[in-house]
Design an enzyme around this catalytic site. Structure first.
Site, PDB file in Angstrom:
ATOM      1  N   ILE A 195      -4.007  -5.150  -2.888  1.00 29.44           N
ATOM      2  CA  ILE A 195      -5.195  -5.891  -3.332  1.00 29.44           C
ATOM      3  C   ILE A 195      -5.758  -5.329  -4.640  1.00 29.44           C
ATOM      4  O   ILE A 195      -6.467  -6.030  -5.368  1.00 29.44           O
ATOM      5  CB  ILE A 195      -6.263  -5.872  -2.205  1.00 29.44           C
ATOM      6  CG1 ILE A 195      -7.222  -7.029  -2.331  1.00 29.44           C
ATOM      7  CG2 ILE A 195      -7.002  -4.541  -2.150  1.00 29.44           C
ATOM      8  CD1 ILE A 195      -8.089  -7.248  -1.080  1.00 29.44           C
TER       9      ILE A 195
ATOM     10  N   GLY B 169      -4.532  11.452  -0.543  1.00 29.86           N
ATOM     11  CA  GLY B 169      -5.363  10.274  -0.790  1.00 29.86           C
ATOM     12  C   GLY B 169      -5.058   9.097   0.110  1.00 29.86           C
ATOM     13  O   GLY B 169      -5.316   7.944  -0.264  1.00 29.86           O
TER      14      GLY B 169
ATOM     15  N   HIS C 207       2.426   3.129   5.218  1.00 30.78           N
ATOM     16  CA  HIS C 207       2.770   2.130   4.203  1.00 30.78           C
ATOM     17  C   HIS C 207       3.489   2.802   3.060  1.00 30.78           C
ATOM     18  O   HIS C 207       3.106   3.876   2.617  1.00 30.78           O
ATOM     19  CB  HIS C 207       1.526   1.377   3.709  1.00 30.78           C
ATOM     20  CG  HIS C 207       0.390   2.269   3.282  1.00 30.78           C
ATOM     21  ND1 HIS C 207      -0.444   2.874   4.190  1.00 30.78           N
ATOM     22  CD2 HIS C 207      -0.039   2.645   2.063  1.00 30.78           C
ATOM     23  CE1 HIS C 207      -1.360   3.591   3.545  1.00 30.78           C
ATOM     24  NE2 HIS C 207      -1.123   3.486   2.248  1.00 30.78           N
TER      25      HIS C 207
HETATM   26  P1  AMP Z   1      -3.341   4.676   0.431  1.00 37.69           P
HETATM   27  O1  AMP Z   1      -4.380   5.226  -0.505  1.00 37.69           O
HETATM   28  O2  AMP Z   1      -1.979   5.278   0.217  1.00 37.69           O
HETATM   29  O3  AMP Z   1      -3.785   4.742   1.879  1.00 37.69           O
HETATM   30  O4  AMP Z   1      -3.171   3.154   0.035  1.00 37.69           O
HETATM   31  C1  AMP Z   1      -3.905   2.121   0.620  1.00 37.69           C
HETATM   32  C2  AMP Z   1      -3.700   0.921  -0.281  1.00 37.69           C
HETATM   33  O5  AMP Z   1      -4.126  -0.217   0.424  1.00 37.69           O
HETATM   34  C3  AMP Z   1      -4.499   0.970  -1.594  1.00 37.69           C
HETATM   35  O6  AMP Z   1      -3.606   0.899  -2.695  1.00 37.69           O
HETATM   36  C4  AMP Z   1      -5.398  -0.256  -1.493  1.00 37.69           C
HETATM   37  O7  AMP Z   1      -5.597  -0.914  -2.731  1.00 37.69           O
HETATM   38  C5  AMP Z   1      -4.645  -1.133  -0.512  1.00 37.69           C
HETATM   39  N1  AMP Z   1      -5.454  -2.102   0.224  1.00 37.69           N
HETATM   40  C6  AMP Z   1      -6.646  -1.890   0.821  1.00 37.69           C
HETATM   41  N2  AMP Z   1      -7.069  -3.011   1.429  1.00 37.69           N
HETATM   42  C7  AMP Z   1      -6.112  -3.955   1.221  1.00 37.69           C
HETATM   43  C8  AMP Z   1      -5.968  -5.317   1.597  1.00 37.69           C
HETATM   44  N3  AMP Z   1      -6.903  -5.966   2.329  1.00 37.69           N
HETATM   45  N4  AMP Z   1      -4.857  -5.979   1.192  1.00 37.69           N
HETATM   46  C9  AMP Z   1      -3.915  -5.358   0.463  1.00 37.69           C
HETATM   47  N5  AMP Z   1      -3.985  -4.063   0.081  1.00 37.69           N
HETATM   48  C10 AMP Z   1      -5.078  -3.369   0.457  1.00 37.69           C
END
Ligand code: AMP
Ligand code: ZN
Length: 114
Positions: A31, A93, A100
């Site tokens: 996102i 982070g 993921h």
């Molecule tokens: P991390 O910091 O490795 O946990 O990455 C989490 C990722 O999820 C970040 O890059 C966010 O931008 C992404 N994210 C958070 N909410 C959403 C959402 N609703 N749809 C898609 N990506 C998301």
């Protein structure tokens, strides 16, 4: 218990820009994309972090990595290059505690990441 954001995406309870899904793996556009290609590849099953993998998950992790490479190919960035990252817990982070794999590409990236 707070519902898991990525479980909600996997179960189509909240909207996401899904680019691939099968019975074990789902991929969707981040996102808040950093480089031009920023896709998250997740297992359908809730696994909080890499620390929570079990011995049966080896093939599943391979599917995440292979799916990242196939999406990179689709986006035409296989040859130019791409980065794949799993963040685990606070120091890395990790903000969403559902495993993921970040697929990042479409521009030159620097190393070390900082
Ligand atoms: P991390 O910091 O490795 O946990 O990455 C989490 C990722 O999820 C970040 O890059 C966010 O931008 C992404 N994210 C958070 N909410 C959403 C959402 N609703 N749809 C898609 N990506 C998301
Ligand atoms: Zn989850």
């Amino acid at each position: 218990m707070t519902p898991c954001l990525f479980c909600s995406i996997v179960n189509h309870e909240i909207n996401a820009s899904i680019v691939y899904e099968d019975d074990r793996v789902v991929a969707f556009n981040d996102i808040n994309p950093q480089p031009p290609t920023h896709v998250l590849i997740v297992p359908r099953r809730h696994i909080a972090t890499l620390n929570d993998l079990n011995g049966d998950d080896t093939e599943l992790v391979g599917e995440l990595v292979r799916r990242a490479a196939l999406i990179a190919k689709d986006r035409g960035i296989s040859a130019s290059g791409f980065r794949t990252v799993f963040n685990t817990n606070r120091d890395a982070g990790q903000t969403v505690h559902h495993v993921h794999l970040h697929l990042l590409g479409g521009r030159t990236m620097h190393w070390p990441p900082g």
